[in-house]
Design an enzyme around this catalytic site. Structure first.
Site, PDB file in Angstrom:
ATOM      1  CG  PHE A  24      33.498  33.863  40.755  1.00 15.12           C
ATOM      2  CD1 PHE A  24      34.009  32.397  41.530  1.00 15.12           C
ATOM      3  CD2 PHE A  24      33.080  34.642  41.468  1.00 15.12           C
ATOM      4  CE1 PHE A  24      34.013  32.357  42.744  1.00 15.12           C
ATOM      5  CE2 PHE A  24      32.990  34.737  43.096  1.00 15.12           C
ATOM      6  CZ  PHE A  24      33.437  33.511  43.791  1.00 15.12           C
ATOM      7  CE  LYS A  70      34.292  40.548  44.260  1.00 14.89           C
ATOM      8  NZ  LYS A  70      33.653  39.543  43.719  1.00 14.89           N
ATOM      9  CG  ASP A  82      27.184  38.267  38.929  1.00 18.26           C
ATOM     10  OD1 ASP A  82      27.492  39.142  39.553  1.00 18.26           O
ATOM     11  OD2 ASP A  82      27.589  37.051  39.287  1.00 18.26           O
TER      12      ASP A  82
HETATM   13  C1  PLP Z   1      32.583  38.365  44.066  1.00 19.50           C
HETATM   14  C2  PLP Z   1      31.663  37.887  43.139  1.00 19.50           C
HETATM   15  C3  PLP Z   1      30.456  37.142  43.574  1.00 19.50           C
HETATM   16  C4  PLP Z   1      30.470  36.536  44.858  1.00 19.50           C
HETATM   17  O1  PLP Z   1      30.529  37.691  45.803  1.00 19.50           O
HETATM   18  P1  PLP Z   1      30.639  37.289  47.408  1.00 19.50           P
HETATM   19  O2  PLP Z   1      30.610  38.495  48.204  1.00 19.50           O
HETATM   20  O3  PLP Z   1      32.109  36.734  47.536  1.00 19.50           O
HETATM   21  O4  PLP Z   1      29.665  36.062  47.851  1.00 19.50           O
HETATM   22  C5  PLP Z   1      29.432  36.900  42.669  1.00 19.50           C
HETATM   23  N1  PLP Z   1      29.627  37.263  41.410  1.00 19.50           N
HETATM   24  C6  PLP Z   1      30.761  37.886  40.749  1.00 19.50           C
HETATM   25  C7  PLP Z   1      30.595  38.393  39.485  1.00 19.50           C
HETATM   26  C8  PLP Z   1      31.678  38.236  41.697  1.00 19.50           C
HETATM   27  O5  PLP Z   1      32.894  38.814  41.180  1.00 19.50           O
END
Ligand code: PLP
Length: 388
Positions: free
Chosen positions: A128, A242, A213
């Site tokens: 993700f 986040k 990420d």
């Molecule tokens: C939540 C998340 C994203 C995307 O973040 P948004 O602010 O929703 O665009 C990308 N990478 C990881 C690992 C995430 O948990």
């Protein structure tokens, strides 16, 4: 929510107030919030330091364009580079924007060196990285990409843990490997330190960049500022979001000096990214997070929580198959129905959130107390017992 586009299966609960680890609903009920906006409210709801900072700044200056110098931006970037591997920071507004910028930076790095075809990004299948067009095709989840073609080109994939496939998929055209240090949405799958070390070596050998990420697992969530610090390695590019905003939309991309070279004035931009209001909140989050022993305490509380969960797992192996995670990024892999498990916890006023692989994610604020962890433990135990 009749006029809001129906892209969420929303629960019929509305929260009107939050304080620390707790949320209060419109019908006067109190919930222990171990979702925290999916690891966003890193310091819990309405942390006094953040409330104070945002109130003060809101009377001074909200937004100016990035065509001007922004003092708060410089301050946050300096803080982030001092605390981490990075030499430069670019500010965005969300996780998807930050990961997409990571992709751009990796491609531009090779392009600027004259390798114009070295532009493919190798990712983990069903990971993700966000919901923009590029990031859904980077993540390659069947449900997220279906109907949104034509496919955004330039991404290759390997299965989580399949080292052979990973090596096989690296070609002359591979610019970077982009993975989550701990797969969040994918079910709290921790990449072992030894694999991260191996990956760093492999990337160096093949002259490709390593993008980690840390949108979900970073900013102290695991008890280190970044989860990859446990492996003692340095990535080239790290998107964050986040937790850094503590509840305010804020994303950023961190990078080394080497990688930043390709990014020249005009090559990227953002209207909102890095505005004084957002930067003030980010600074206030870091001021608290980087105080002595804060991260150490997160690690200690995480171990405390996970050890207690492991005892429950031993008591109810037919309900919980495995306790996964690091620090306060915790997953319970269930043998029973995940929606039912979440429903039963909700009845007991404990909020958690689902992940793939029949996993329930537990994401308390980093400020959680042992006493609040104990309350959650008792609730989880009670719910496990009800499955017998
Ligand atoms: C939540 C998340 C994203 C995307 O973040 P948004 O602010 O929703 O665009 C990308 N990478 C990881 C690992 C995430 O948990």
């Amino acid at each position: 929510m009749k006029s809001v586009l129906n892209t969420y299966n929303r629960r019929n609960i509305q929260f009107v107030r939050g304080k620390g680890s707790y949320l209060y609903s419109s019908n006067g009920k109190k919930y222990l919030d171990f979702v925290q906006g999916i690891a966003v409210n890193s310091l819990g709801h309405c942390h006094p330091n953040l409330v104070k900072a945002i109130n003060k700044q809101s009377k001074k200056l909200w937004h100016v364009s990035n065509v001007f110098k922004i003092q708060e931006q410089e301050k946050l970037a300096t803080r982030l580079t001092k605390a981490t591997f990075a030499d430069f920071v670019a500010f965005q507004n969300s996780g998807a924007e930050a990961t997409e910028l990571a992709i751009k930076i990796a491609r531009k790095y090779h392009y600027a060196k004259g390798h114009k075809n070295k532009n493919r990004i190798l990712c983990i299948q069903n990971s993700f990285h966000g919901r923009t067009l590029a990031t859904i095709f980077a993540s390659n989840n069947k449900n997220s990409v279906e109907g949104f073609g034509p496919k955004v080109e330039g991404f290759d994939h390997f299965e989580f843990g399949d080292h052979k496939e990973l090596e096989k998929k690296i070609t002359k055209k591979t610019a970077a490997i982009m993975i989550e240090t701990i797969l969040g949405e994918g079910g709290i799958k921790v990449i072992p330190d030894v694999c991260l070390k191996g990956l760093r070596k492999l990337c160096d050998k093949k002259n490709i960049l390593l993008i980690l990420d840390e949108v979900q697992c970073g900013i102290g969530r695991t008890g280190k500022f970044f989860a990859f610090e446990y492996a003692g390695i340095k990535p080239d590019i790290v998107p964050i979001a986040k937790g850094i905003g503590g509840g305010f939309p804020l994303g950023a991309c961190l990078m080394s000096k080497k990688v930043a070279k390709g990014m020249t004035p005009g090559s990227h931009g953002s209207t909102f990214g890095g505005n004084p209001l957002a930067m003030t909140v980010g600074n206030a989050v870091l001021e608290t997070l980087l105080t002595k022993n804060f991260l150490k305490n997160v690690e200690t509380k995480g171990n405390y929580f996970q050890n207690k969960l492991k005892l429950i797992q031993l008591m109810y192996p037919n309900v919980i198959e495995e306790v996964r995670g690091r620090g306060l990024l915790i997953g319970l892999k269930l043998c029973v129905s995940q929606p039912k498990f979440i429903e039963l916890l909700l009845k007991e006023k404990l909020l958690v959130v689902k992940a793939a692989d029949n996993v329930v994610r537990i994401l308390p604020p980093l400020t959680v107390s042992n006493q609040e962890i104990d309350i959650a433990i008792e609730i989880i135990k009670k719910v496990c017992k009800s499955f017998k």
